[in-house]
Motif scaffolding. Sequence first.
Motif, PDB file in Angstrom:
ATOM      1  N   THR A  81       0.823  -1.222   0.000  1.00 20.98           N
ATOM      2  CA  THR A  81       0.000   0.000   0.000  1.00 20.98           C
ATOM      3  C   THR A  81       0.850   1.262   0.000  1.00 20.98           C
ATOM      4  O   THR A  81       0.311   2.360   0.095  1.00 20.98           O
ATOM      5  N   ASN A  82       2.172   1.095  -0.090  1.00 24.14           N
ATOM      6  CA  ASN A  82       3.097   2.225  -0.109  1.00 24.14           C
ATOM      7  C   ASN A  82       2.910   3.103   1.137  1.00 24.14           C
ATOM      8  O   ASN A  82       2.955   4.315   1.080  1.00 24.14           O
ATOM      9  N   PHE A  83       2.689   2.446   2.265  1.00 23.87           N
ATOM     10  CA  PHE A  83       2.495   3.148   3.525  1.00 23.87           C
ATOM     11  C   PHE A  83       3.820   3.370   4.250  1.00 23.87           C
ATOM     12  O   PHE A  83       3.857   3.782   5.386  1.00 23.87           O
ATOM     13  N   THR A  84       4.926   3.080   3.585  1.00 22.95           N
ATOM     14  CA  THR A  84       6.232   3.203   4.209  1.00 22.95           C
ATOM     15  C   THR A  84       6.686   4.649   4.339  1.00 22.95           C
ATOM     16  O   THR A  84       7.766   4.897   4.840  1.00 22.95           O
ATOM     17  N   ASN A  85       5.880   5.609   3.892  1.00 20.86           N
ATOM     18  CA  ASN A  85       6.244   7.010   4.047  1.00 20.86           C
ATOM     19  C   ASN A  85       6.102   7.463   5.493  1.00 20.86           C
ATOM     20  O   ASN A  85       6.708   8.446   5.895  1.00 20.86           O
ATOM     21  N   ASN A  86       5.310   6.773   6.284  1.00 17.85           N
ATOM     22  CA  ASN A  86       5.137   7.101   7.687  1.00 17.85           C
ATOM     23  C   ASN A  86       6.286   6.476   8.472  1.00 17.85           C
ATOM     24  O   ASN A  86       6.366   5.250   8.620  1.00 17.85           O
ATOM     25  N   GLU A  87       7.186   7.300   8.989  1.00 11.56           N
ATOM     26  CA  GLU A  87       8.389   6.797   9.650  1.00 11.56           C
ATOM     27  C   GLU A  87       8.088   6.040  10.938  1.00 11.56           C
ATOM     28  O   GLU A  87       8.763   5.069  11.258  1.00 11.56           O
ATOM     29  N   THR A  88       7.091   6.475  11.673  1.00 12.99           N
ATOM     30  CA  THR A  88       6.768   5.812  12.936  1.00 12.99           C
ATOM     31  C   THR A  88       6.296   4.386  12.701  1.00 12.99           C
ATOM     32  O   THR A  88       6.774   3.447  13.341  1.00 12.99           O
ATOM     33  N   ILE A  89       5.367   4.208  11.783  1.00 12.99           N
ATOM     34  CA  ILE A  89       4.842   2.865  11.503  1.00 12.99           C
ATOM     35  C   ILE A  89       5.935   1.974  10.922  1.00 12.99           C
ATOM     36  O   ILE A  89       6.057   0.800  11.285  1.00 12.99           O
ATOM     37  N   THR A  90       6.749   2.536  10.048  1.00 17.04           N
ATOM     38  CA  THR A  90       7.841   1.771   9.459  1.00 17.04           C
ATOM     39  C   THR A  90       8.834   1.330  10.534  1.00 17.04           C
ATOM     40  O   THR A  90       9.265   0.177  10.556  1.00 17.04           O
ATOM     41  N   THR A  91       9.189   2.230  11.427  1.00 21.10           N
ATOM     42  CA  THR A  91      10.132   1.900  12.496  1.00 21.10           C
ATOM     43  C   THR A  91       9.582   0.814  13.409  1.00 21.10           C
ATOM     44  O   THR A  91      10.290  -0.122  13.775  1.00 21.10           O
ATOM     45  N   VAL A  92       8.316   0.917  13.749  1.00 22.53           N
ATOM     46  CA  VAL A  92       7.709  -0.063  14.653  1.00 22.53           C
ATOM     47  C   VAL A  92       7.665  -1.440  14.012  1.00 22.53           C
ATOM     48  O   VAL A  92       8.079  -2.443  14.615  1.00 22.53           O
ATOM     49  N   PHE A  93       7.190  -1.533  12.770  1.00 20.40           N
ATOM     50  CA  PHE A  93       6.973  -2.842  12.155  1.00 20.40           C
ATOM     51  C   PHE A  93       8.203  -3.426  11.476  1.00 20.40           C
ATOM     52  O   PHE A  93       8.245  -4.634  11.205  1.00 20.40           O
ATOM     53  N   LEU A  94       9.215  -2.616  11.190  1.00 17.88           N
ATOM     54  CA  LEU A  94      10.416  -3.146  10.551  1.00 17.88           C
ATOM     55  C   LEU A  94      11.575  -3.351  11.517  1.00 17.88           C
ATOM     56  O   LEU A  94      12.458  -4.166  11.247  1.00 17.88           O
ATOM     57  N   PHE A  95      11.591  -2.613  12.612  1.00 13.93           N
ATOM     58  CA  PHE A  95      12.748  -2.684  13.503  1.00 13.93           C
ATOM     59  C   PHE A  95      12.388  -3.082  14.931  1.00 13.93           C
ATOM     60  O   PHE A  95      12.962  -4.014  15.478  1.00 13.93           O
ATOM     61  N   ILE A  96      11.429  -2.397  15.532  1.00 12.09           N
ATOM     62  CA  ILE A  96      11.148  -2.625  16.950  1.00 12.09           C
ATOM     63  C   ILE A  96      10.409  -3.945  17.169  1.00 12.09           C
ATOM     64  O   ILE A  96      10.838  -4.776  17.979  1.00 12.09           O
ATOM     65  N   LEU A  97       9.303  -4.139  16.484  1.00 10.86           N
ATOM     66  CA  LEU A  97       8.515  -5.365  16.673  1.00 10.86           C
ATOM     67  C   LEU A  97       9.297  -6.638  16.314  1.00 10.86           C
ATOM     68  O   LEU A  97       9.241  -7.614  17.075  1.00 10.86           O
TER      69      LEU A  97
END
Length: 115
Positions: A81-97
Amino acid sequence: MKILHYINCFFYLITIVPYITIYYFFIGLYAQIILGIAQLVIAIIISLYVTKHSRINKRHISNYWIAALTNLLVILILFKTNFTNNETITTVFLFILPMLIASYFVYITYSIQKQ
């Protein structure tokens, strides 16, 4: 199973140490990919021998698979969905979680090798 726990801890530490230092942060990102692959292989091996584990460990392994596959599905949806522009969501789901799931898996392998 003790060897699998030690291998898991080795890859986990190789991932955590670069994250602690600011200068090697990007190495930690690459190490996280290797950690994920290693943990999936270890999880498959453990799942093949799931009948030998206690009921609690079976539940932990099931929870790990649910968490890992759910996170993978969310990541795929984010990229689709090209939702990777949101840095917070990207950081949470790609790195923290993923690191939280990896930490949980270290606990699982510890619990299994203590059994």
